[in-house]
Write a protein that holds these residues in place. Structure first.
Motif, PDB file in Angstrom:
ATOM      1  N   TYR A  79       0.866   3.909  -3.265  1.00 41.98           N
ATOM      2  CA  TYR A  79       0.057   3.588  -2.064  1.00 41.98           C
ATOM      3  C   TYR A  79       0.442   2.262  -1.656  1.00 41.98           C
ATOM      4  CZ  TYR A  79      -3.564   3.322   1.212  1.00 41.98           C
ATOM      5  OH  TYR A  79      -4.247   3.249   2.237  1.00 41.98           O
ATOM      6  N   ARG A  80       1.005   2.228  -0.397  1.00 41.57           N
ATOM      7  CA  ARG A  80       1.310   1.011   0.401  1.00 41.57           C
ATOM      8  C   ARG A  80       0.614   0.783   1.627  1.00 41.57           C
ATOM      9  NH1 ARG A  80       6.060   3.633  -1.170  1.00 41.57           N
ATOM     10  NH2 ARG A  80       7.618   2.552  -2.734  1.00 41.57           N
ATOM     11  N   VAL A  81       0.393  -0.396   2.053  1.00 39.32           N
ATOM     12  CA  VAL A  81      -0.199  -0.527   3.421  1.00 39.32           C
ATOM     13  C   VAL A  81       0.607  -0.259   4.485  1.00 39.32           C
ATOM     14  CG1 VAL A  81      -1.635  -2.219   4.734  1.00 39.32           C
ATOM     15  CG2 VAL A  81      -1.971  -2.272   2.391  1.00 39.32           C
TER      16      VAL A  81
ATOM     17  N   ARG B 207       7.378  -2.423   5.500  1.00 37.65           N
ATOM     18  CA  ARG B 207       7.500  -3.648   5.045  1.00 37.65           C
ATOM     19  C   ARG B 207       7.584  -3.706   3.244  1.00 37.65           C
ATOM     20  NH1 ARG B 207       5.235  -9.237   6.667  1.00 37.65           N
ATOM     21  NH2 ARG B 207       5.822 -10.423   4.479  1.00 37.65           N
ATOM     22  N   SER B 208       7.101  -2.873   2.678  1.00 35.57           N
ATOM     23  CA  SER B 208       7.357  -2.732   1.258  1.00 35.57           C
ATOM     24  C   SER B 208       8.720  -2.300   0.946  1.00 35.57           C
ATOM     25  CB  SER B 208       6.408  -1.712   0.374  1.00 35.57           C
ATOM     26  OG  SER B 208       6.819  -1.314  -0.829  1.00 35.57           O
ATOM     27  N   ARG B 209       9.163  -1.299   1.642  1.00 34.91           N
ATOM     28  CA  ARG B 209      10.518  -0.847   1.429  1.00 34.91           C
ATOM     29  C   ARG B 209      11.486  -1.868   1.671  1.00 34.91           C
ATOM     30  NH1 ARG B 209      10.233   4.526   2.968  1.00 34.91           N
ATOM     31  NH2 ARG B 209       9.912   4.678   0.719  1.00 34.91           N
TER      32      ARG B 209
ATOM     33  N   LEU C 221       1.260  -2.718  -8.765  1.00 30.63           N
ATOM     34  CA  LEU C 221      -0.023  -2.857  -8.915  1.00 30.63           C
ATOM     35  C   LEU C 221      -0.673  -2.005  -9.771  1.00 30.63           C
ATOM     36  CD1 LEU C 221      -1.625  -4.169  -5.205  1.00 30.63           C
ATOM     37  CD2 LEU C 221      -1.048  -5.440  -7.517  1.00 30.63           C
ATOM     38  N   ALA C 222      -0.022  -0.818  -9.832  1.00 21.63           N
ATOM     39  CA  ALA C 222      -0.531   0.274 -10.698  1.00 21.63           C
ATOM     40  C   ALA C 222      -0.291  -0.233 -12.243  1.00 21.63           C
ATOM     41  CB  ALA C 222      -0.021   1.592 -10.375  1.00 21.63           C
ATOM     42  N   ILE C 223       0.951  -0.728 -12.307  1.00 19.13           N
ATOM     43  CA  ILE C 223       1.424  -1.183 -13.537  1.00 19.13           C
ATOM     44  C   ILE C 223       0.396  -2.220 -13.990  1.00 19.13           C
ATOM     45  CG2 ILE C 223       2.869  -2.503 -14.962  1.00 19.13           C
ATOM     46  CD1 ILE C 223       5.071  -0.858 -13.263  1.00 19.13           C
TER      47      ILE C 223
ATOM     48  N   GLY D  30      -4.898 -13.922   4.001  1.00 21.09           N
ATOM     49  CA  GLY D  30      -4.182 -14.090   2.590  1.00 21.09           C
ATOM     50  C   GLY D  30      -4.931 -13.179   1.720  1.00 21.09           C
ATOM     51  N   SER D  31      -4.398 -13.292   0.476  1.00 20.63           N
ATOM     52  CA  SER D  31      -4.851 -12.421  -0.562  1.00 20.63           C
ATOM     53  C   SER D  31      -4.947 -13.291  -2.146  1.00 20.63           C
ATOM     54  CB  SER D  31      -4.033 -11.238  -1.069  1.00 20.63           C
ATOM     55  OG  SER D  31      -3.966 -10.690   0.181  1.00 20.63           O
ATOM     56  N   THR D  32      -6.072 -13.026  -2.698  1.00 24.60           N
ATOM     57  CA  THR D  32      -6.081 -13.465  -4.033  1.00 24.60           C
ATOM     58  C   THR D  32      -6.441 -12.360  -5.154  1.00 24.60           C
ATOM     59  OG1 THR D  32      -7.265 -15.434  -3.271  1.00 24.60           O
ATOM     60  CG2 THR D  32      -7.399 -15.220  -5.829  1.00 24.60           C
TER      61      THR D  32
HETATM   62  P1  ADP Z   1       5.084  -2.721  -3.721  1.00 28.66           P
HETATM   63  O1  ADP Z   1       6.261  -2.576  -4.627  1.00 28.66           O
HETATM   64  O2  ADP Z   1       5.018  -1.662  -2.458  1.00 28.66           O
HETATM   65  O3  ADP Z   1       4.808  -4.158  -3.280  1.00 28.66           O
HETATM   66  P2  ADP Z   1       2.680  -2.651  -5.266  1.00 28.66           P
HETATM   67  O4  ADP Z   1       1.844  -1.613  -6.085  1.00 28.66           O
HETATM   68  O5  ADP Z   1       2.903  -4.002  -5.968  1.00 28.66           O
HETATM   69  O6  ADP Z   1       3.981  -2.217  -4.486  1.00 28.66           O
HETATM   70  O7  ADP Z   1       1.611  -2.908  -3.934  1.00 28.66           O
HETATM   71  C1  ADP Z   1       1.011  -1.885  -3.050  1.00 28.66           C
HETATM   72  C2  ADP Z   1       0.879  -2.549  -1.776  1.00 28.66           C
HETATM   73  O8  ADP Z   1      -0.306  -3.389  -1.749  1.00 28.66           O
HETATM   74  C3  ADP Z   1       2.012  -3.037  -1.243  1.00 28.66           C
HETATM   75  O9  ADP Z   1       2.982  -2.145  -0.516  1.00 28.66           O
HETATM   76  C4  ADP Z   1       1.270  -3.952  -0.240  1.00 28.66           C
HETATM   77  O10 ADP Z   1       0.960  -3.150   0.979  1.00 28.66           O
HETATM   78  C5  ADP Z   1      -0.084  -4.438  -0.667  1.00 28.66           C
HETATM   79  N1  ADP Z   1       0.247  -5.514  -1.372  1.00 28.66           N
HETATM   80  C6  ADP Z   1       0.217  -5.908  -2.658  1.00 28.66           C
HETATM   81  N2  ADP Z   1       0.080  -7.210  -2.858  1.00 28.66           N
HETATM   82  C7  ADP Z   1       0.039  -7.756  -1.777  1.00 28.66           C
HETATM   83  C8  ADP Z   1      -0.209  -9.363  -1.091  1.00 28.66           C
HETATM   84  N3  ADP Z   1      -0.036 -10.288  -1.937  1.00 28.66           N
HETATM   85  N4  ADP Z   1      -0.537  -9.306   0.104  1.00 28.66           N
HETATM   86  C9  ADP Z   1      -0.357  -8.291   1.058  1.00 28.66           C
HETATM   87  N5  ADP Z   1      -0.328  -7.091   0.622  1.00 28.66           N
HETATM   88  C10 ADP Z   1      -0.201  -6.874  -0.795  1.00 28.66           C
END
Ligand code: ADP
Length: 352
Positions: free
Chosen positions: A289-291, A295-297, A306-308, A329-331
Motif C-alpha cells: 500500500y502506498r499513498v 513517489r514511492s517508485r 512498513l509491513a515489515i 510531517g510524520s512521526t
Molecule cells: P515504500 O517502500 O513505498 O516506502 P513503505 O511500506 O515503507 O513502502 O511505506 C508505505 C507508504 O507509506 C509509502 O509508499 C508512503 O506513501 C507512506 N509513508 C511511509 N513513511 C512515510 C513518511 N515518513 N512520510 C510520508 N509518507 C510515508
C-alpha cells in the motif's frame, strides 16, 4: 422403582450435548419439515435479527430441498448485523423411498473468505509489482540492442542495474516478511536501545546529507534495554529512518528520539516531510500500500517496509503507530517492552 434413563436415552442426551460443542450449526427436521432439533450454534443463528431471519429461511428451504431426496448446497451472503457468509449443506436422512427427515449443516466461512480475498489480492499485487521492473528490463534490453551511442548505452545500462536492484529488493523484502511471519526471527537477546538506534542510523548519514536533510539523533539512555533480535529490530528502525528521509524535502530535519513510557521504550522517528493523509494512515502498514505510487517508485521503495516494521514490532511484543499531518510531517513510533532486568542497571544482563 425407576431405573433412570436407559442406554438409548443416555446416548441421546450425550449426543445432544456433544452436538452443542460442534462449530457448525446443525438443524434436523422430520419428513414434514418440522424442526426437531437445533444445536447451540444453530440456536444462536435463530434469533430475530435481519440477517439471521434470512439465514433461518435459507436453512428451511435447504431442508425442504433435501426432503425431496437429494443433497442441497447454498452460499448466503448476509450484510446485517455484520457482513458475513454462511455455507449451508442439507442432506436427506433415512433409507426409505422418501426421506424420513433431513439435516442442514451451517458453516460460517466469513474468515475463510476474507483470507482467500487477502491471498488473491496479494498475488495480484505481487504479480504487478514484479512485472513492473521486469517489463522495464525487457524494454531496456530491446532498446540497448539497437543503440550505438556509447553515452546512451551507458545510461541505459545504469537503468538496467537500477531495475534489477528494485526487483531483488522486492524479493528480499518478501523473503524477510515470510521469514518473520513464520516465526523465523533470531532468538531474542537483551540489547540496549542505544545500540539498535546507532546501528540503524549509521548507514543513512551520507544519504541524508546528499539530500540536504539534517539527521538529529538525541542521546539515548544506555539503561534502556529490550529483548530483541538485533538484526530485525535494526532493520525495522532503519526502514523508518529511510522513509523519513525519502519523504522529506531538502532542508528538512529528521529526528530520532527514544524515551521510556509505562514499561516500554518508545523509539520515535520524526520528519518534517510530505505527511500522510489521515484516510491512508491505517492502510500504509499493509503490504504494497502506498499513498503516492509514483513517489514511492522514484525513491526505490518496495511498498513492504512498513509491513515489515509492524511484523517485527509485534513479534517483539510491541507495536508501531503513526501520527502525521499532510504537508507538515510524520512521526512513527515503535513501542517495545523493556527487558525486566535492563532498566537502570546500565549493563546488559546475560541471557538466561
Ligand atoms: P515504500 O517502500 O513505498 O516506502 P513503505 O511500506 O515503507 O513502502 O511505506 C508505505 C507508504 O507509506 C509509502 O509508499 C508512503 O506513501 C507512506 N509513508 C511511509 N513513511 C512515510 C513518511 N515518513 N512520510 C510520508 N509518507 C510515508
Amino acid at each position: 422403582m425407576a431405573d433412570g434413563p436407559g442406554p438409548d436415552a443416555r446416548l441421546q442426551a450425550l449426543l445432544v450435548a456433544a452436538l452443542d460443542k460442534v462449530s457448525q450449526g446443525i438443524v434436523v427436521c422430520d419428513s414434514e419439515g418440522r424442526v426437531l432439533y437445533r444445536n447451540a450454534v444453530a440456536r444462536a443463528l435463530d434469533n430475530a435479527r435481519d440477517g439471521d431471519l434470512l439465514a433461518g429461511k435459507a436453512i428451511m428451504s435447504a431442508l425442504e430441498e433435501a426432503l425431496r431426496g437429494a443433497p442441497h448446497e447454498e452460499t448466503l451472503d448476509l450484510y446485517s448485523p455484520a457482513r458475513h457468509t454462511l455455507e449451508i449443506h442439507a442432506y436427506p436422512l433415512g433409507s426409505e423411498p422418501v426421506p424420513s427427515g433431513a439435516v442442514a449443516l451451517v458453516d460460517d466461512v466469513t474468515g475463510l473468505r476474507r483470507l482467500e480475498a487477502v491471498r488473491r489480492d496479494f498475488v495480484a499485487n505481487l504479480s504487478h509489482e514484479l512485472k513492473t521492473p521486469l517489463g522495464a528490463l525487457s524494454l531496456l534490453a530491446e532498446t540497448l540492442d539497437s543503440e550505438e551511442d556509447p553515452e546512451v548505452v551507458a545510461r541505459l545500462t545504469a537503468r538496467v542495474g537500477e531495475e534489477a536492484t528494485r526487483f531483488i529488493r522486492i524479493v528480499d523484502d518478501l523473503l524477510d516478511l515470510s521469514r518473520i511471519e513464520a516465526g523465523g526471527i533470531a532468538p531474542l537477546a537483551p540489547v540496549p536501545v542505544a545500540a539498535l538506534v546507532d546501528e540503524a542510523v549509521r548507514g543513512f548519514r551520507d544519504q541524508a546529507a546528499a539530500q540536504g536533510i539534517e539527521l538529529q539523533v538525541s542521546p539515548v539512555d544506555e539503561g534502556l534495554v529490550v529483548l530483541a533480535s538485533q538484526r530485525d529490530m535494526v532493520s525495522a528502525i532503519a526502514n523508518l529512518v529511510d522513509n523519513a528521509i525519502k519523504y522529506s524535502e531538502p532542508g528538512g530535519t529528521v529526528r530520532i528520539e527514544v524515551d521510556e513510557r509505562e514499561g516500554s521504550a518508545r523509539i520515535m522517528v520524526q520528519d518534517e516531510g510530505i505527511g500522510i493523509p489521515s484516510r491512508d494512515q491505517e492502510r500504509i502498514f499493509e503490504r504494497f500500500y502506498r499513498v503516492d505510487r509514483a513517489r514511492s517508485r522514484s525513491t526505490g521503495g518496495t511498498g513492504l517496509g512498513l509491513a515489515i516494521v509492524r511484523h517485527v514490532a509485534e513479534y517483539h511484543g510491541g507495536h508501531v503507530s503513526v501520527r502525521s499531518v499532510e504537508g507538515e510531517g510524520s512521526t512513527f513510533t515503535i513501542f517495545l517492552p523493556l527487558a525486566a532486568l535492563g532498566r537502570g542497571s546500565g549493563s546488559v544482563p546475560a541471557q538466561p
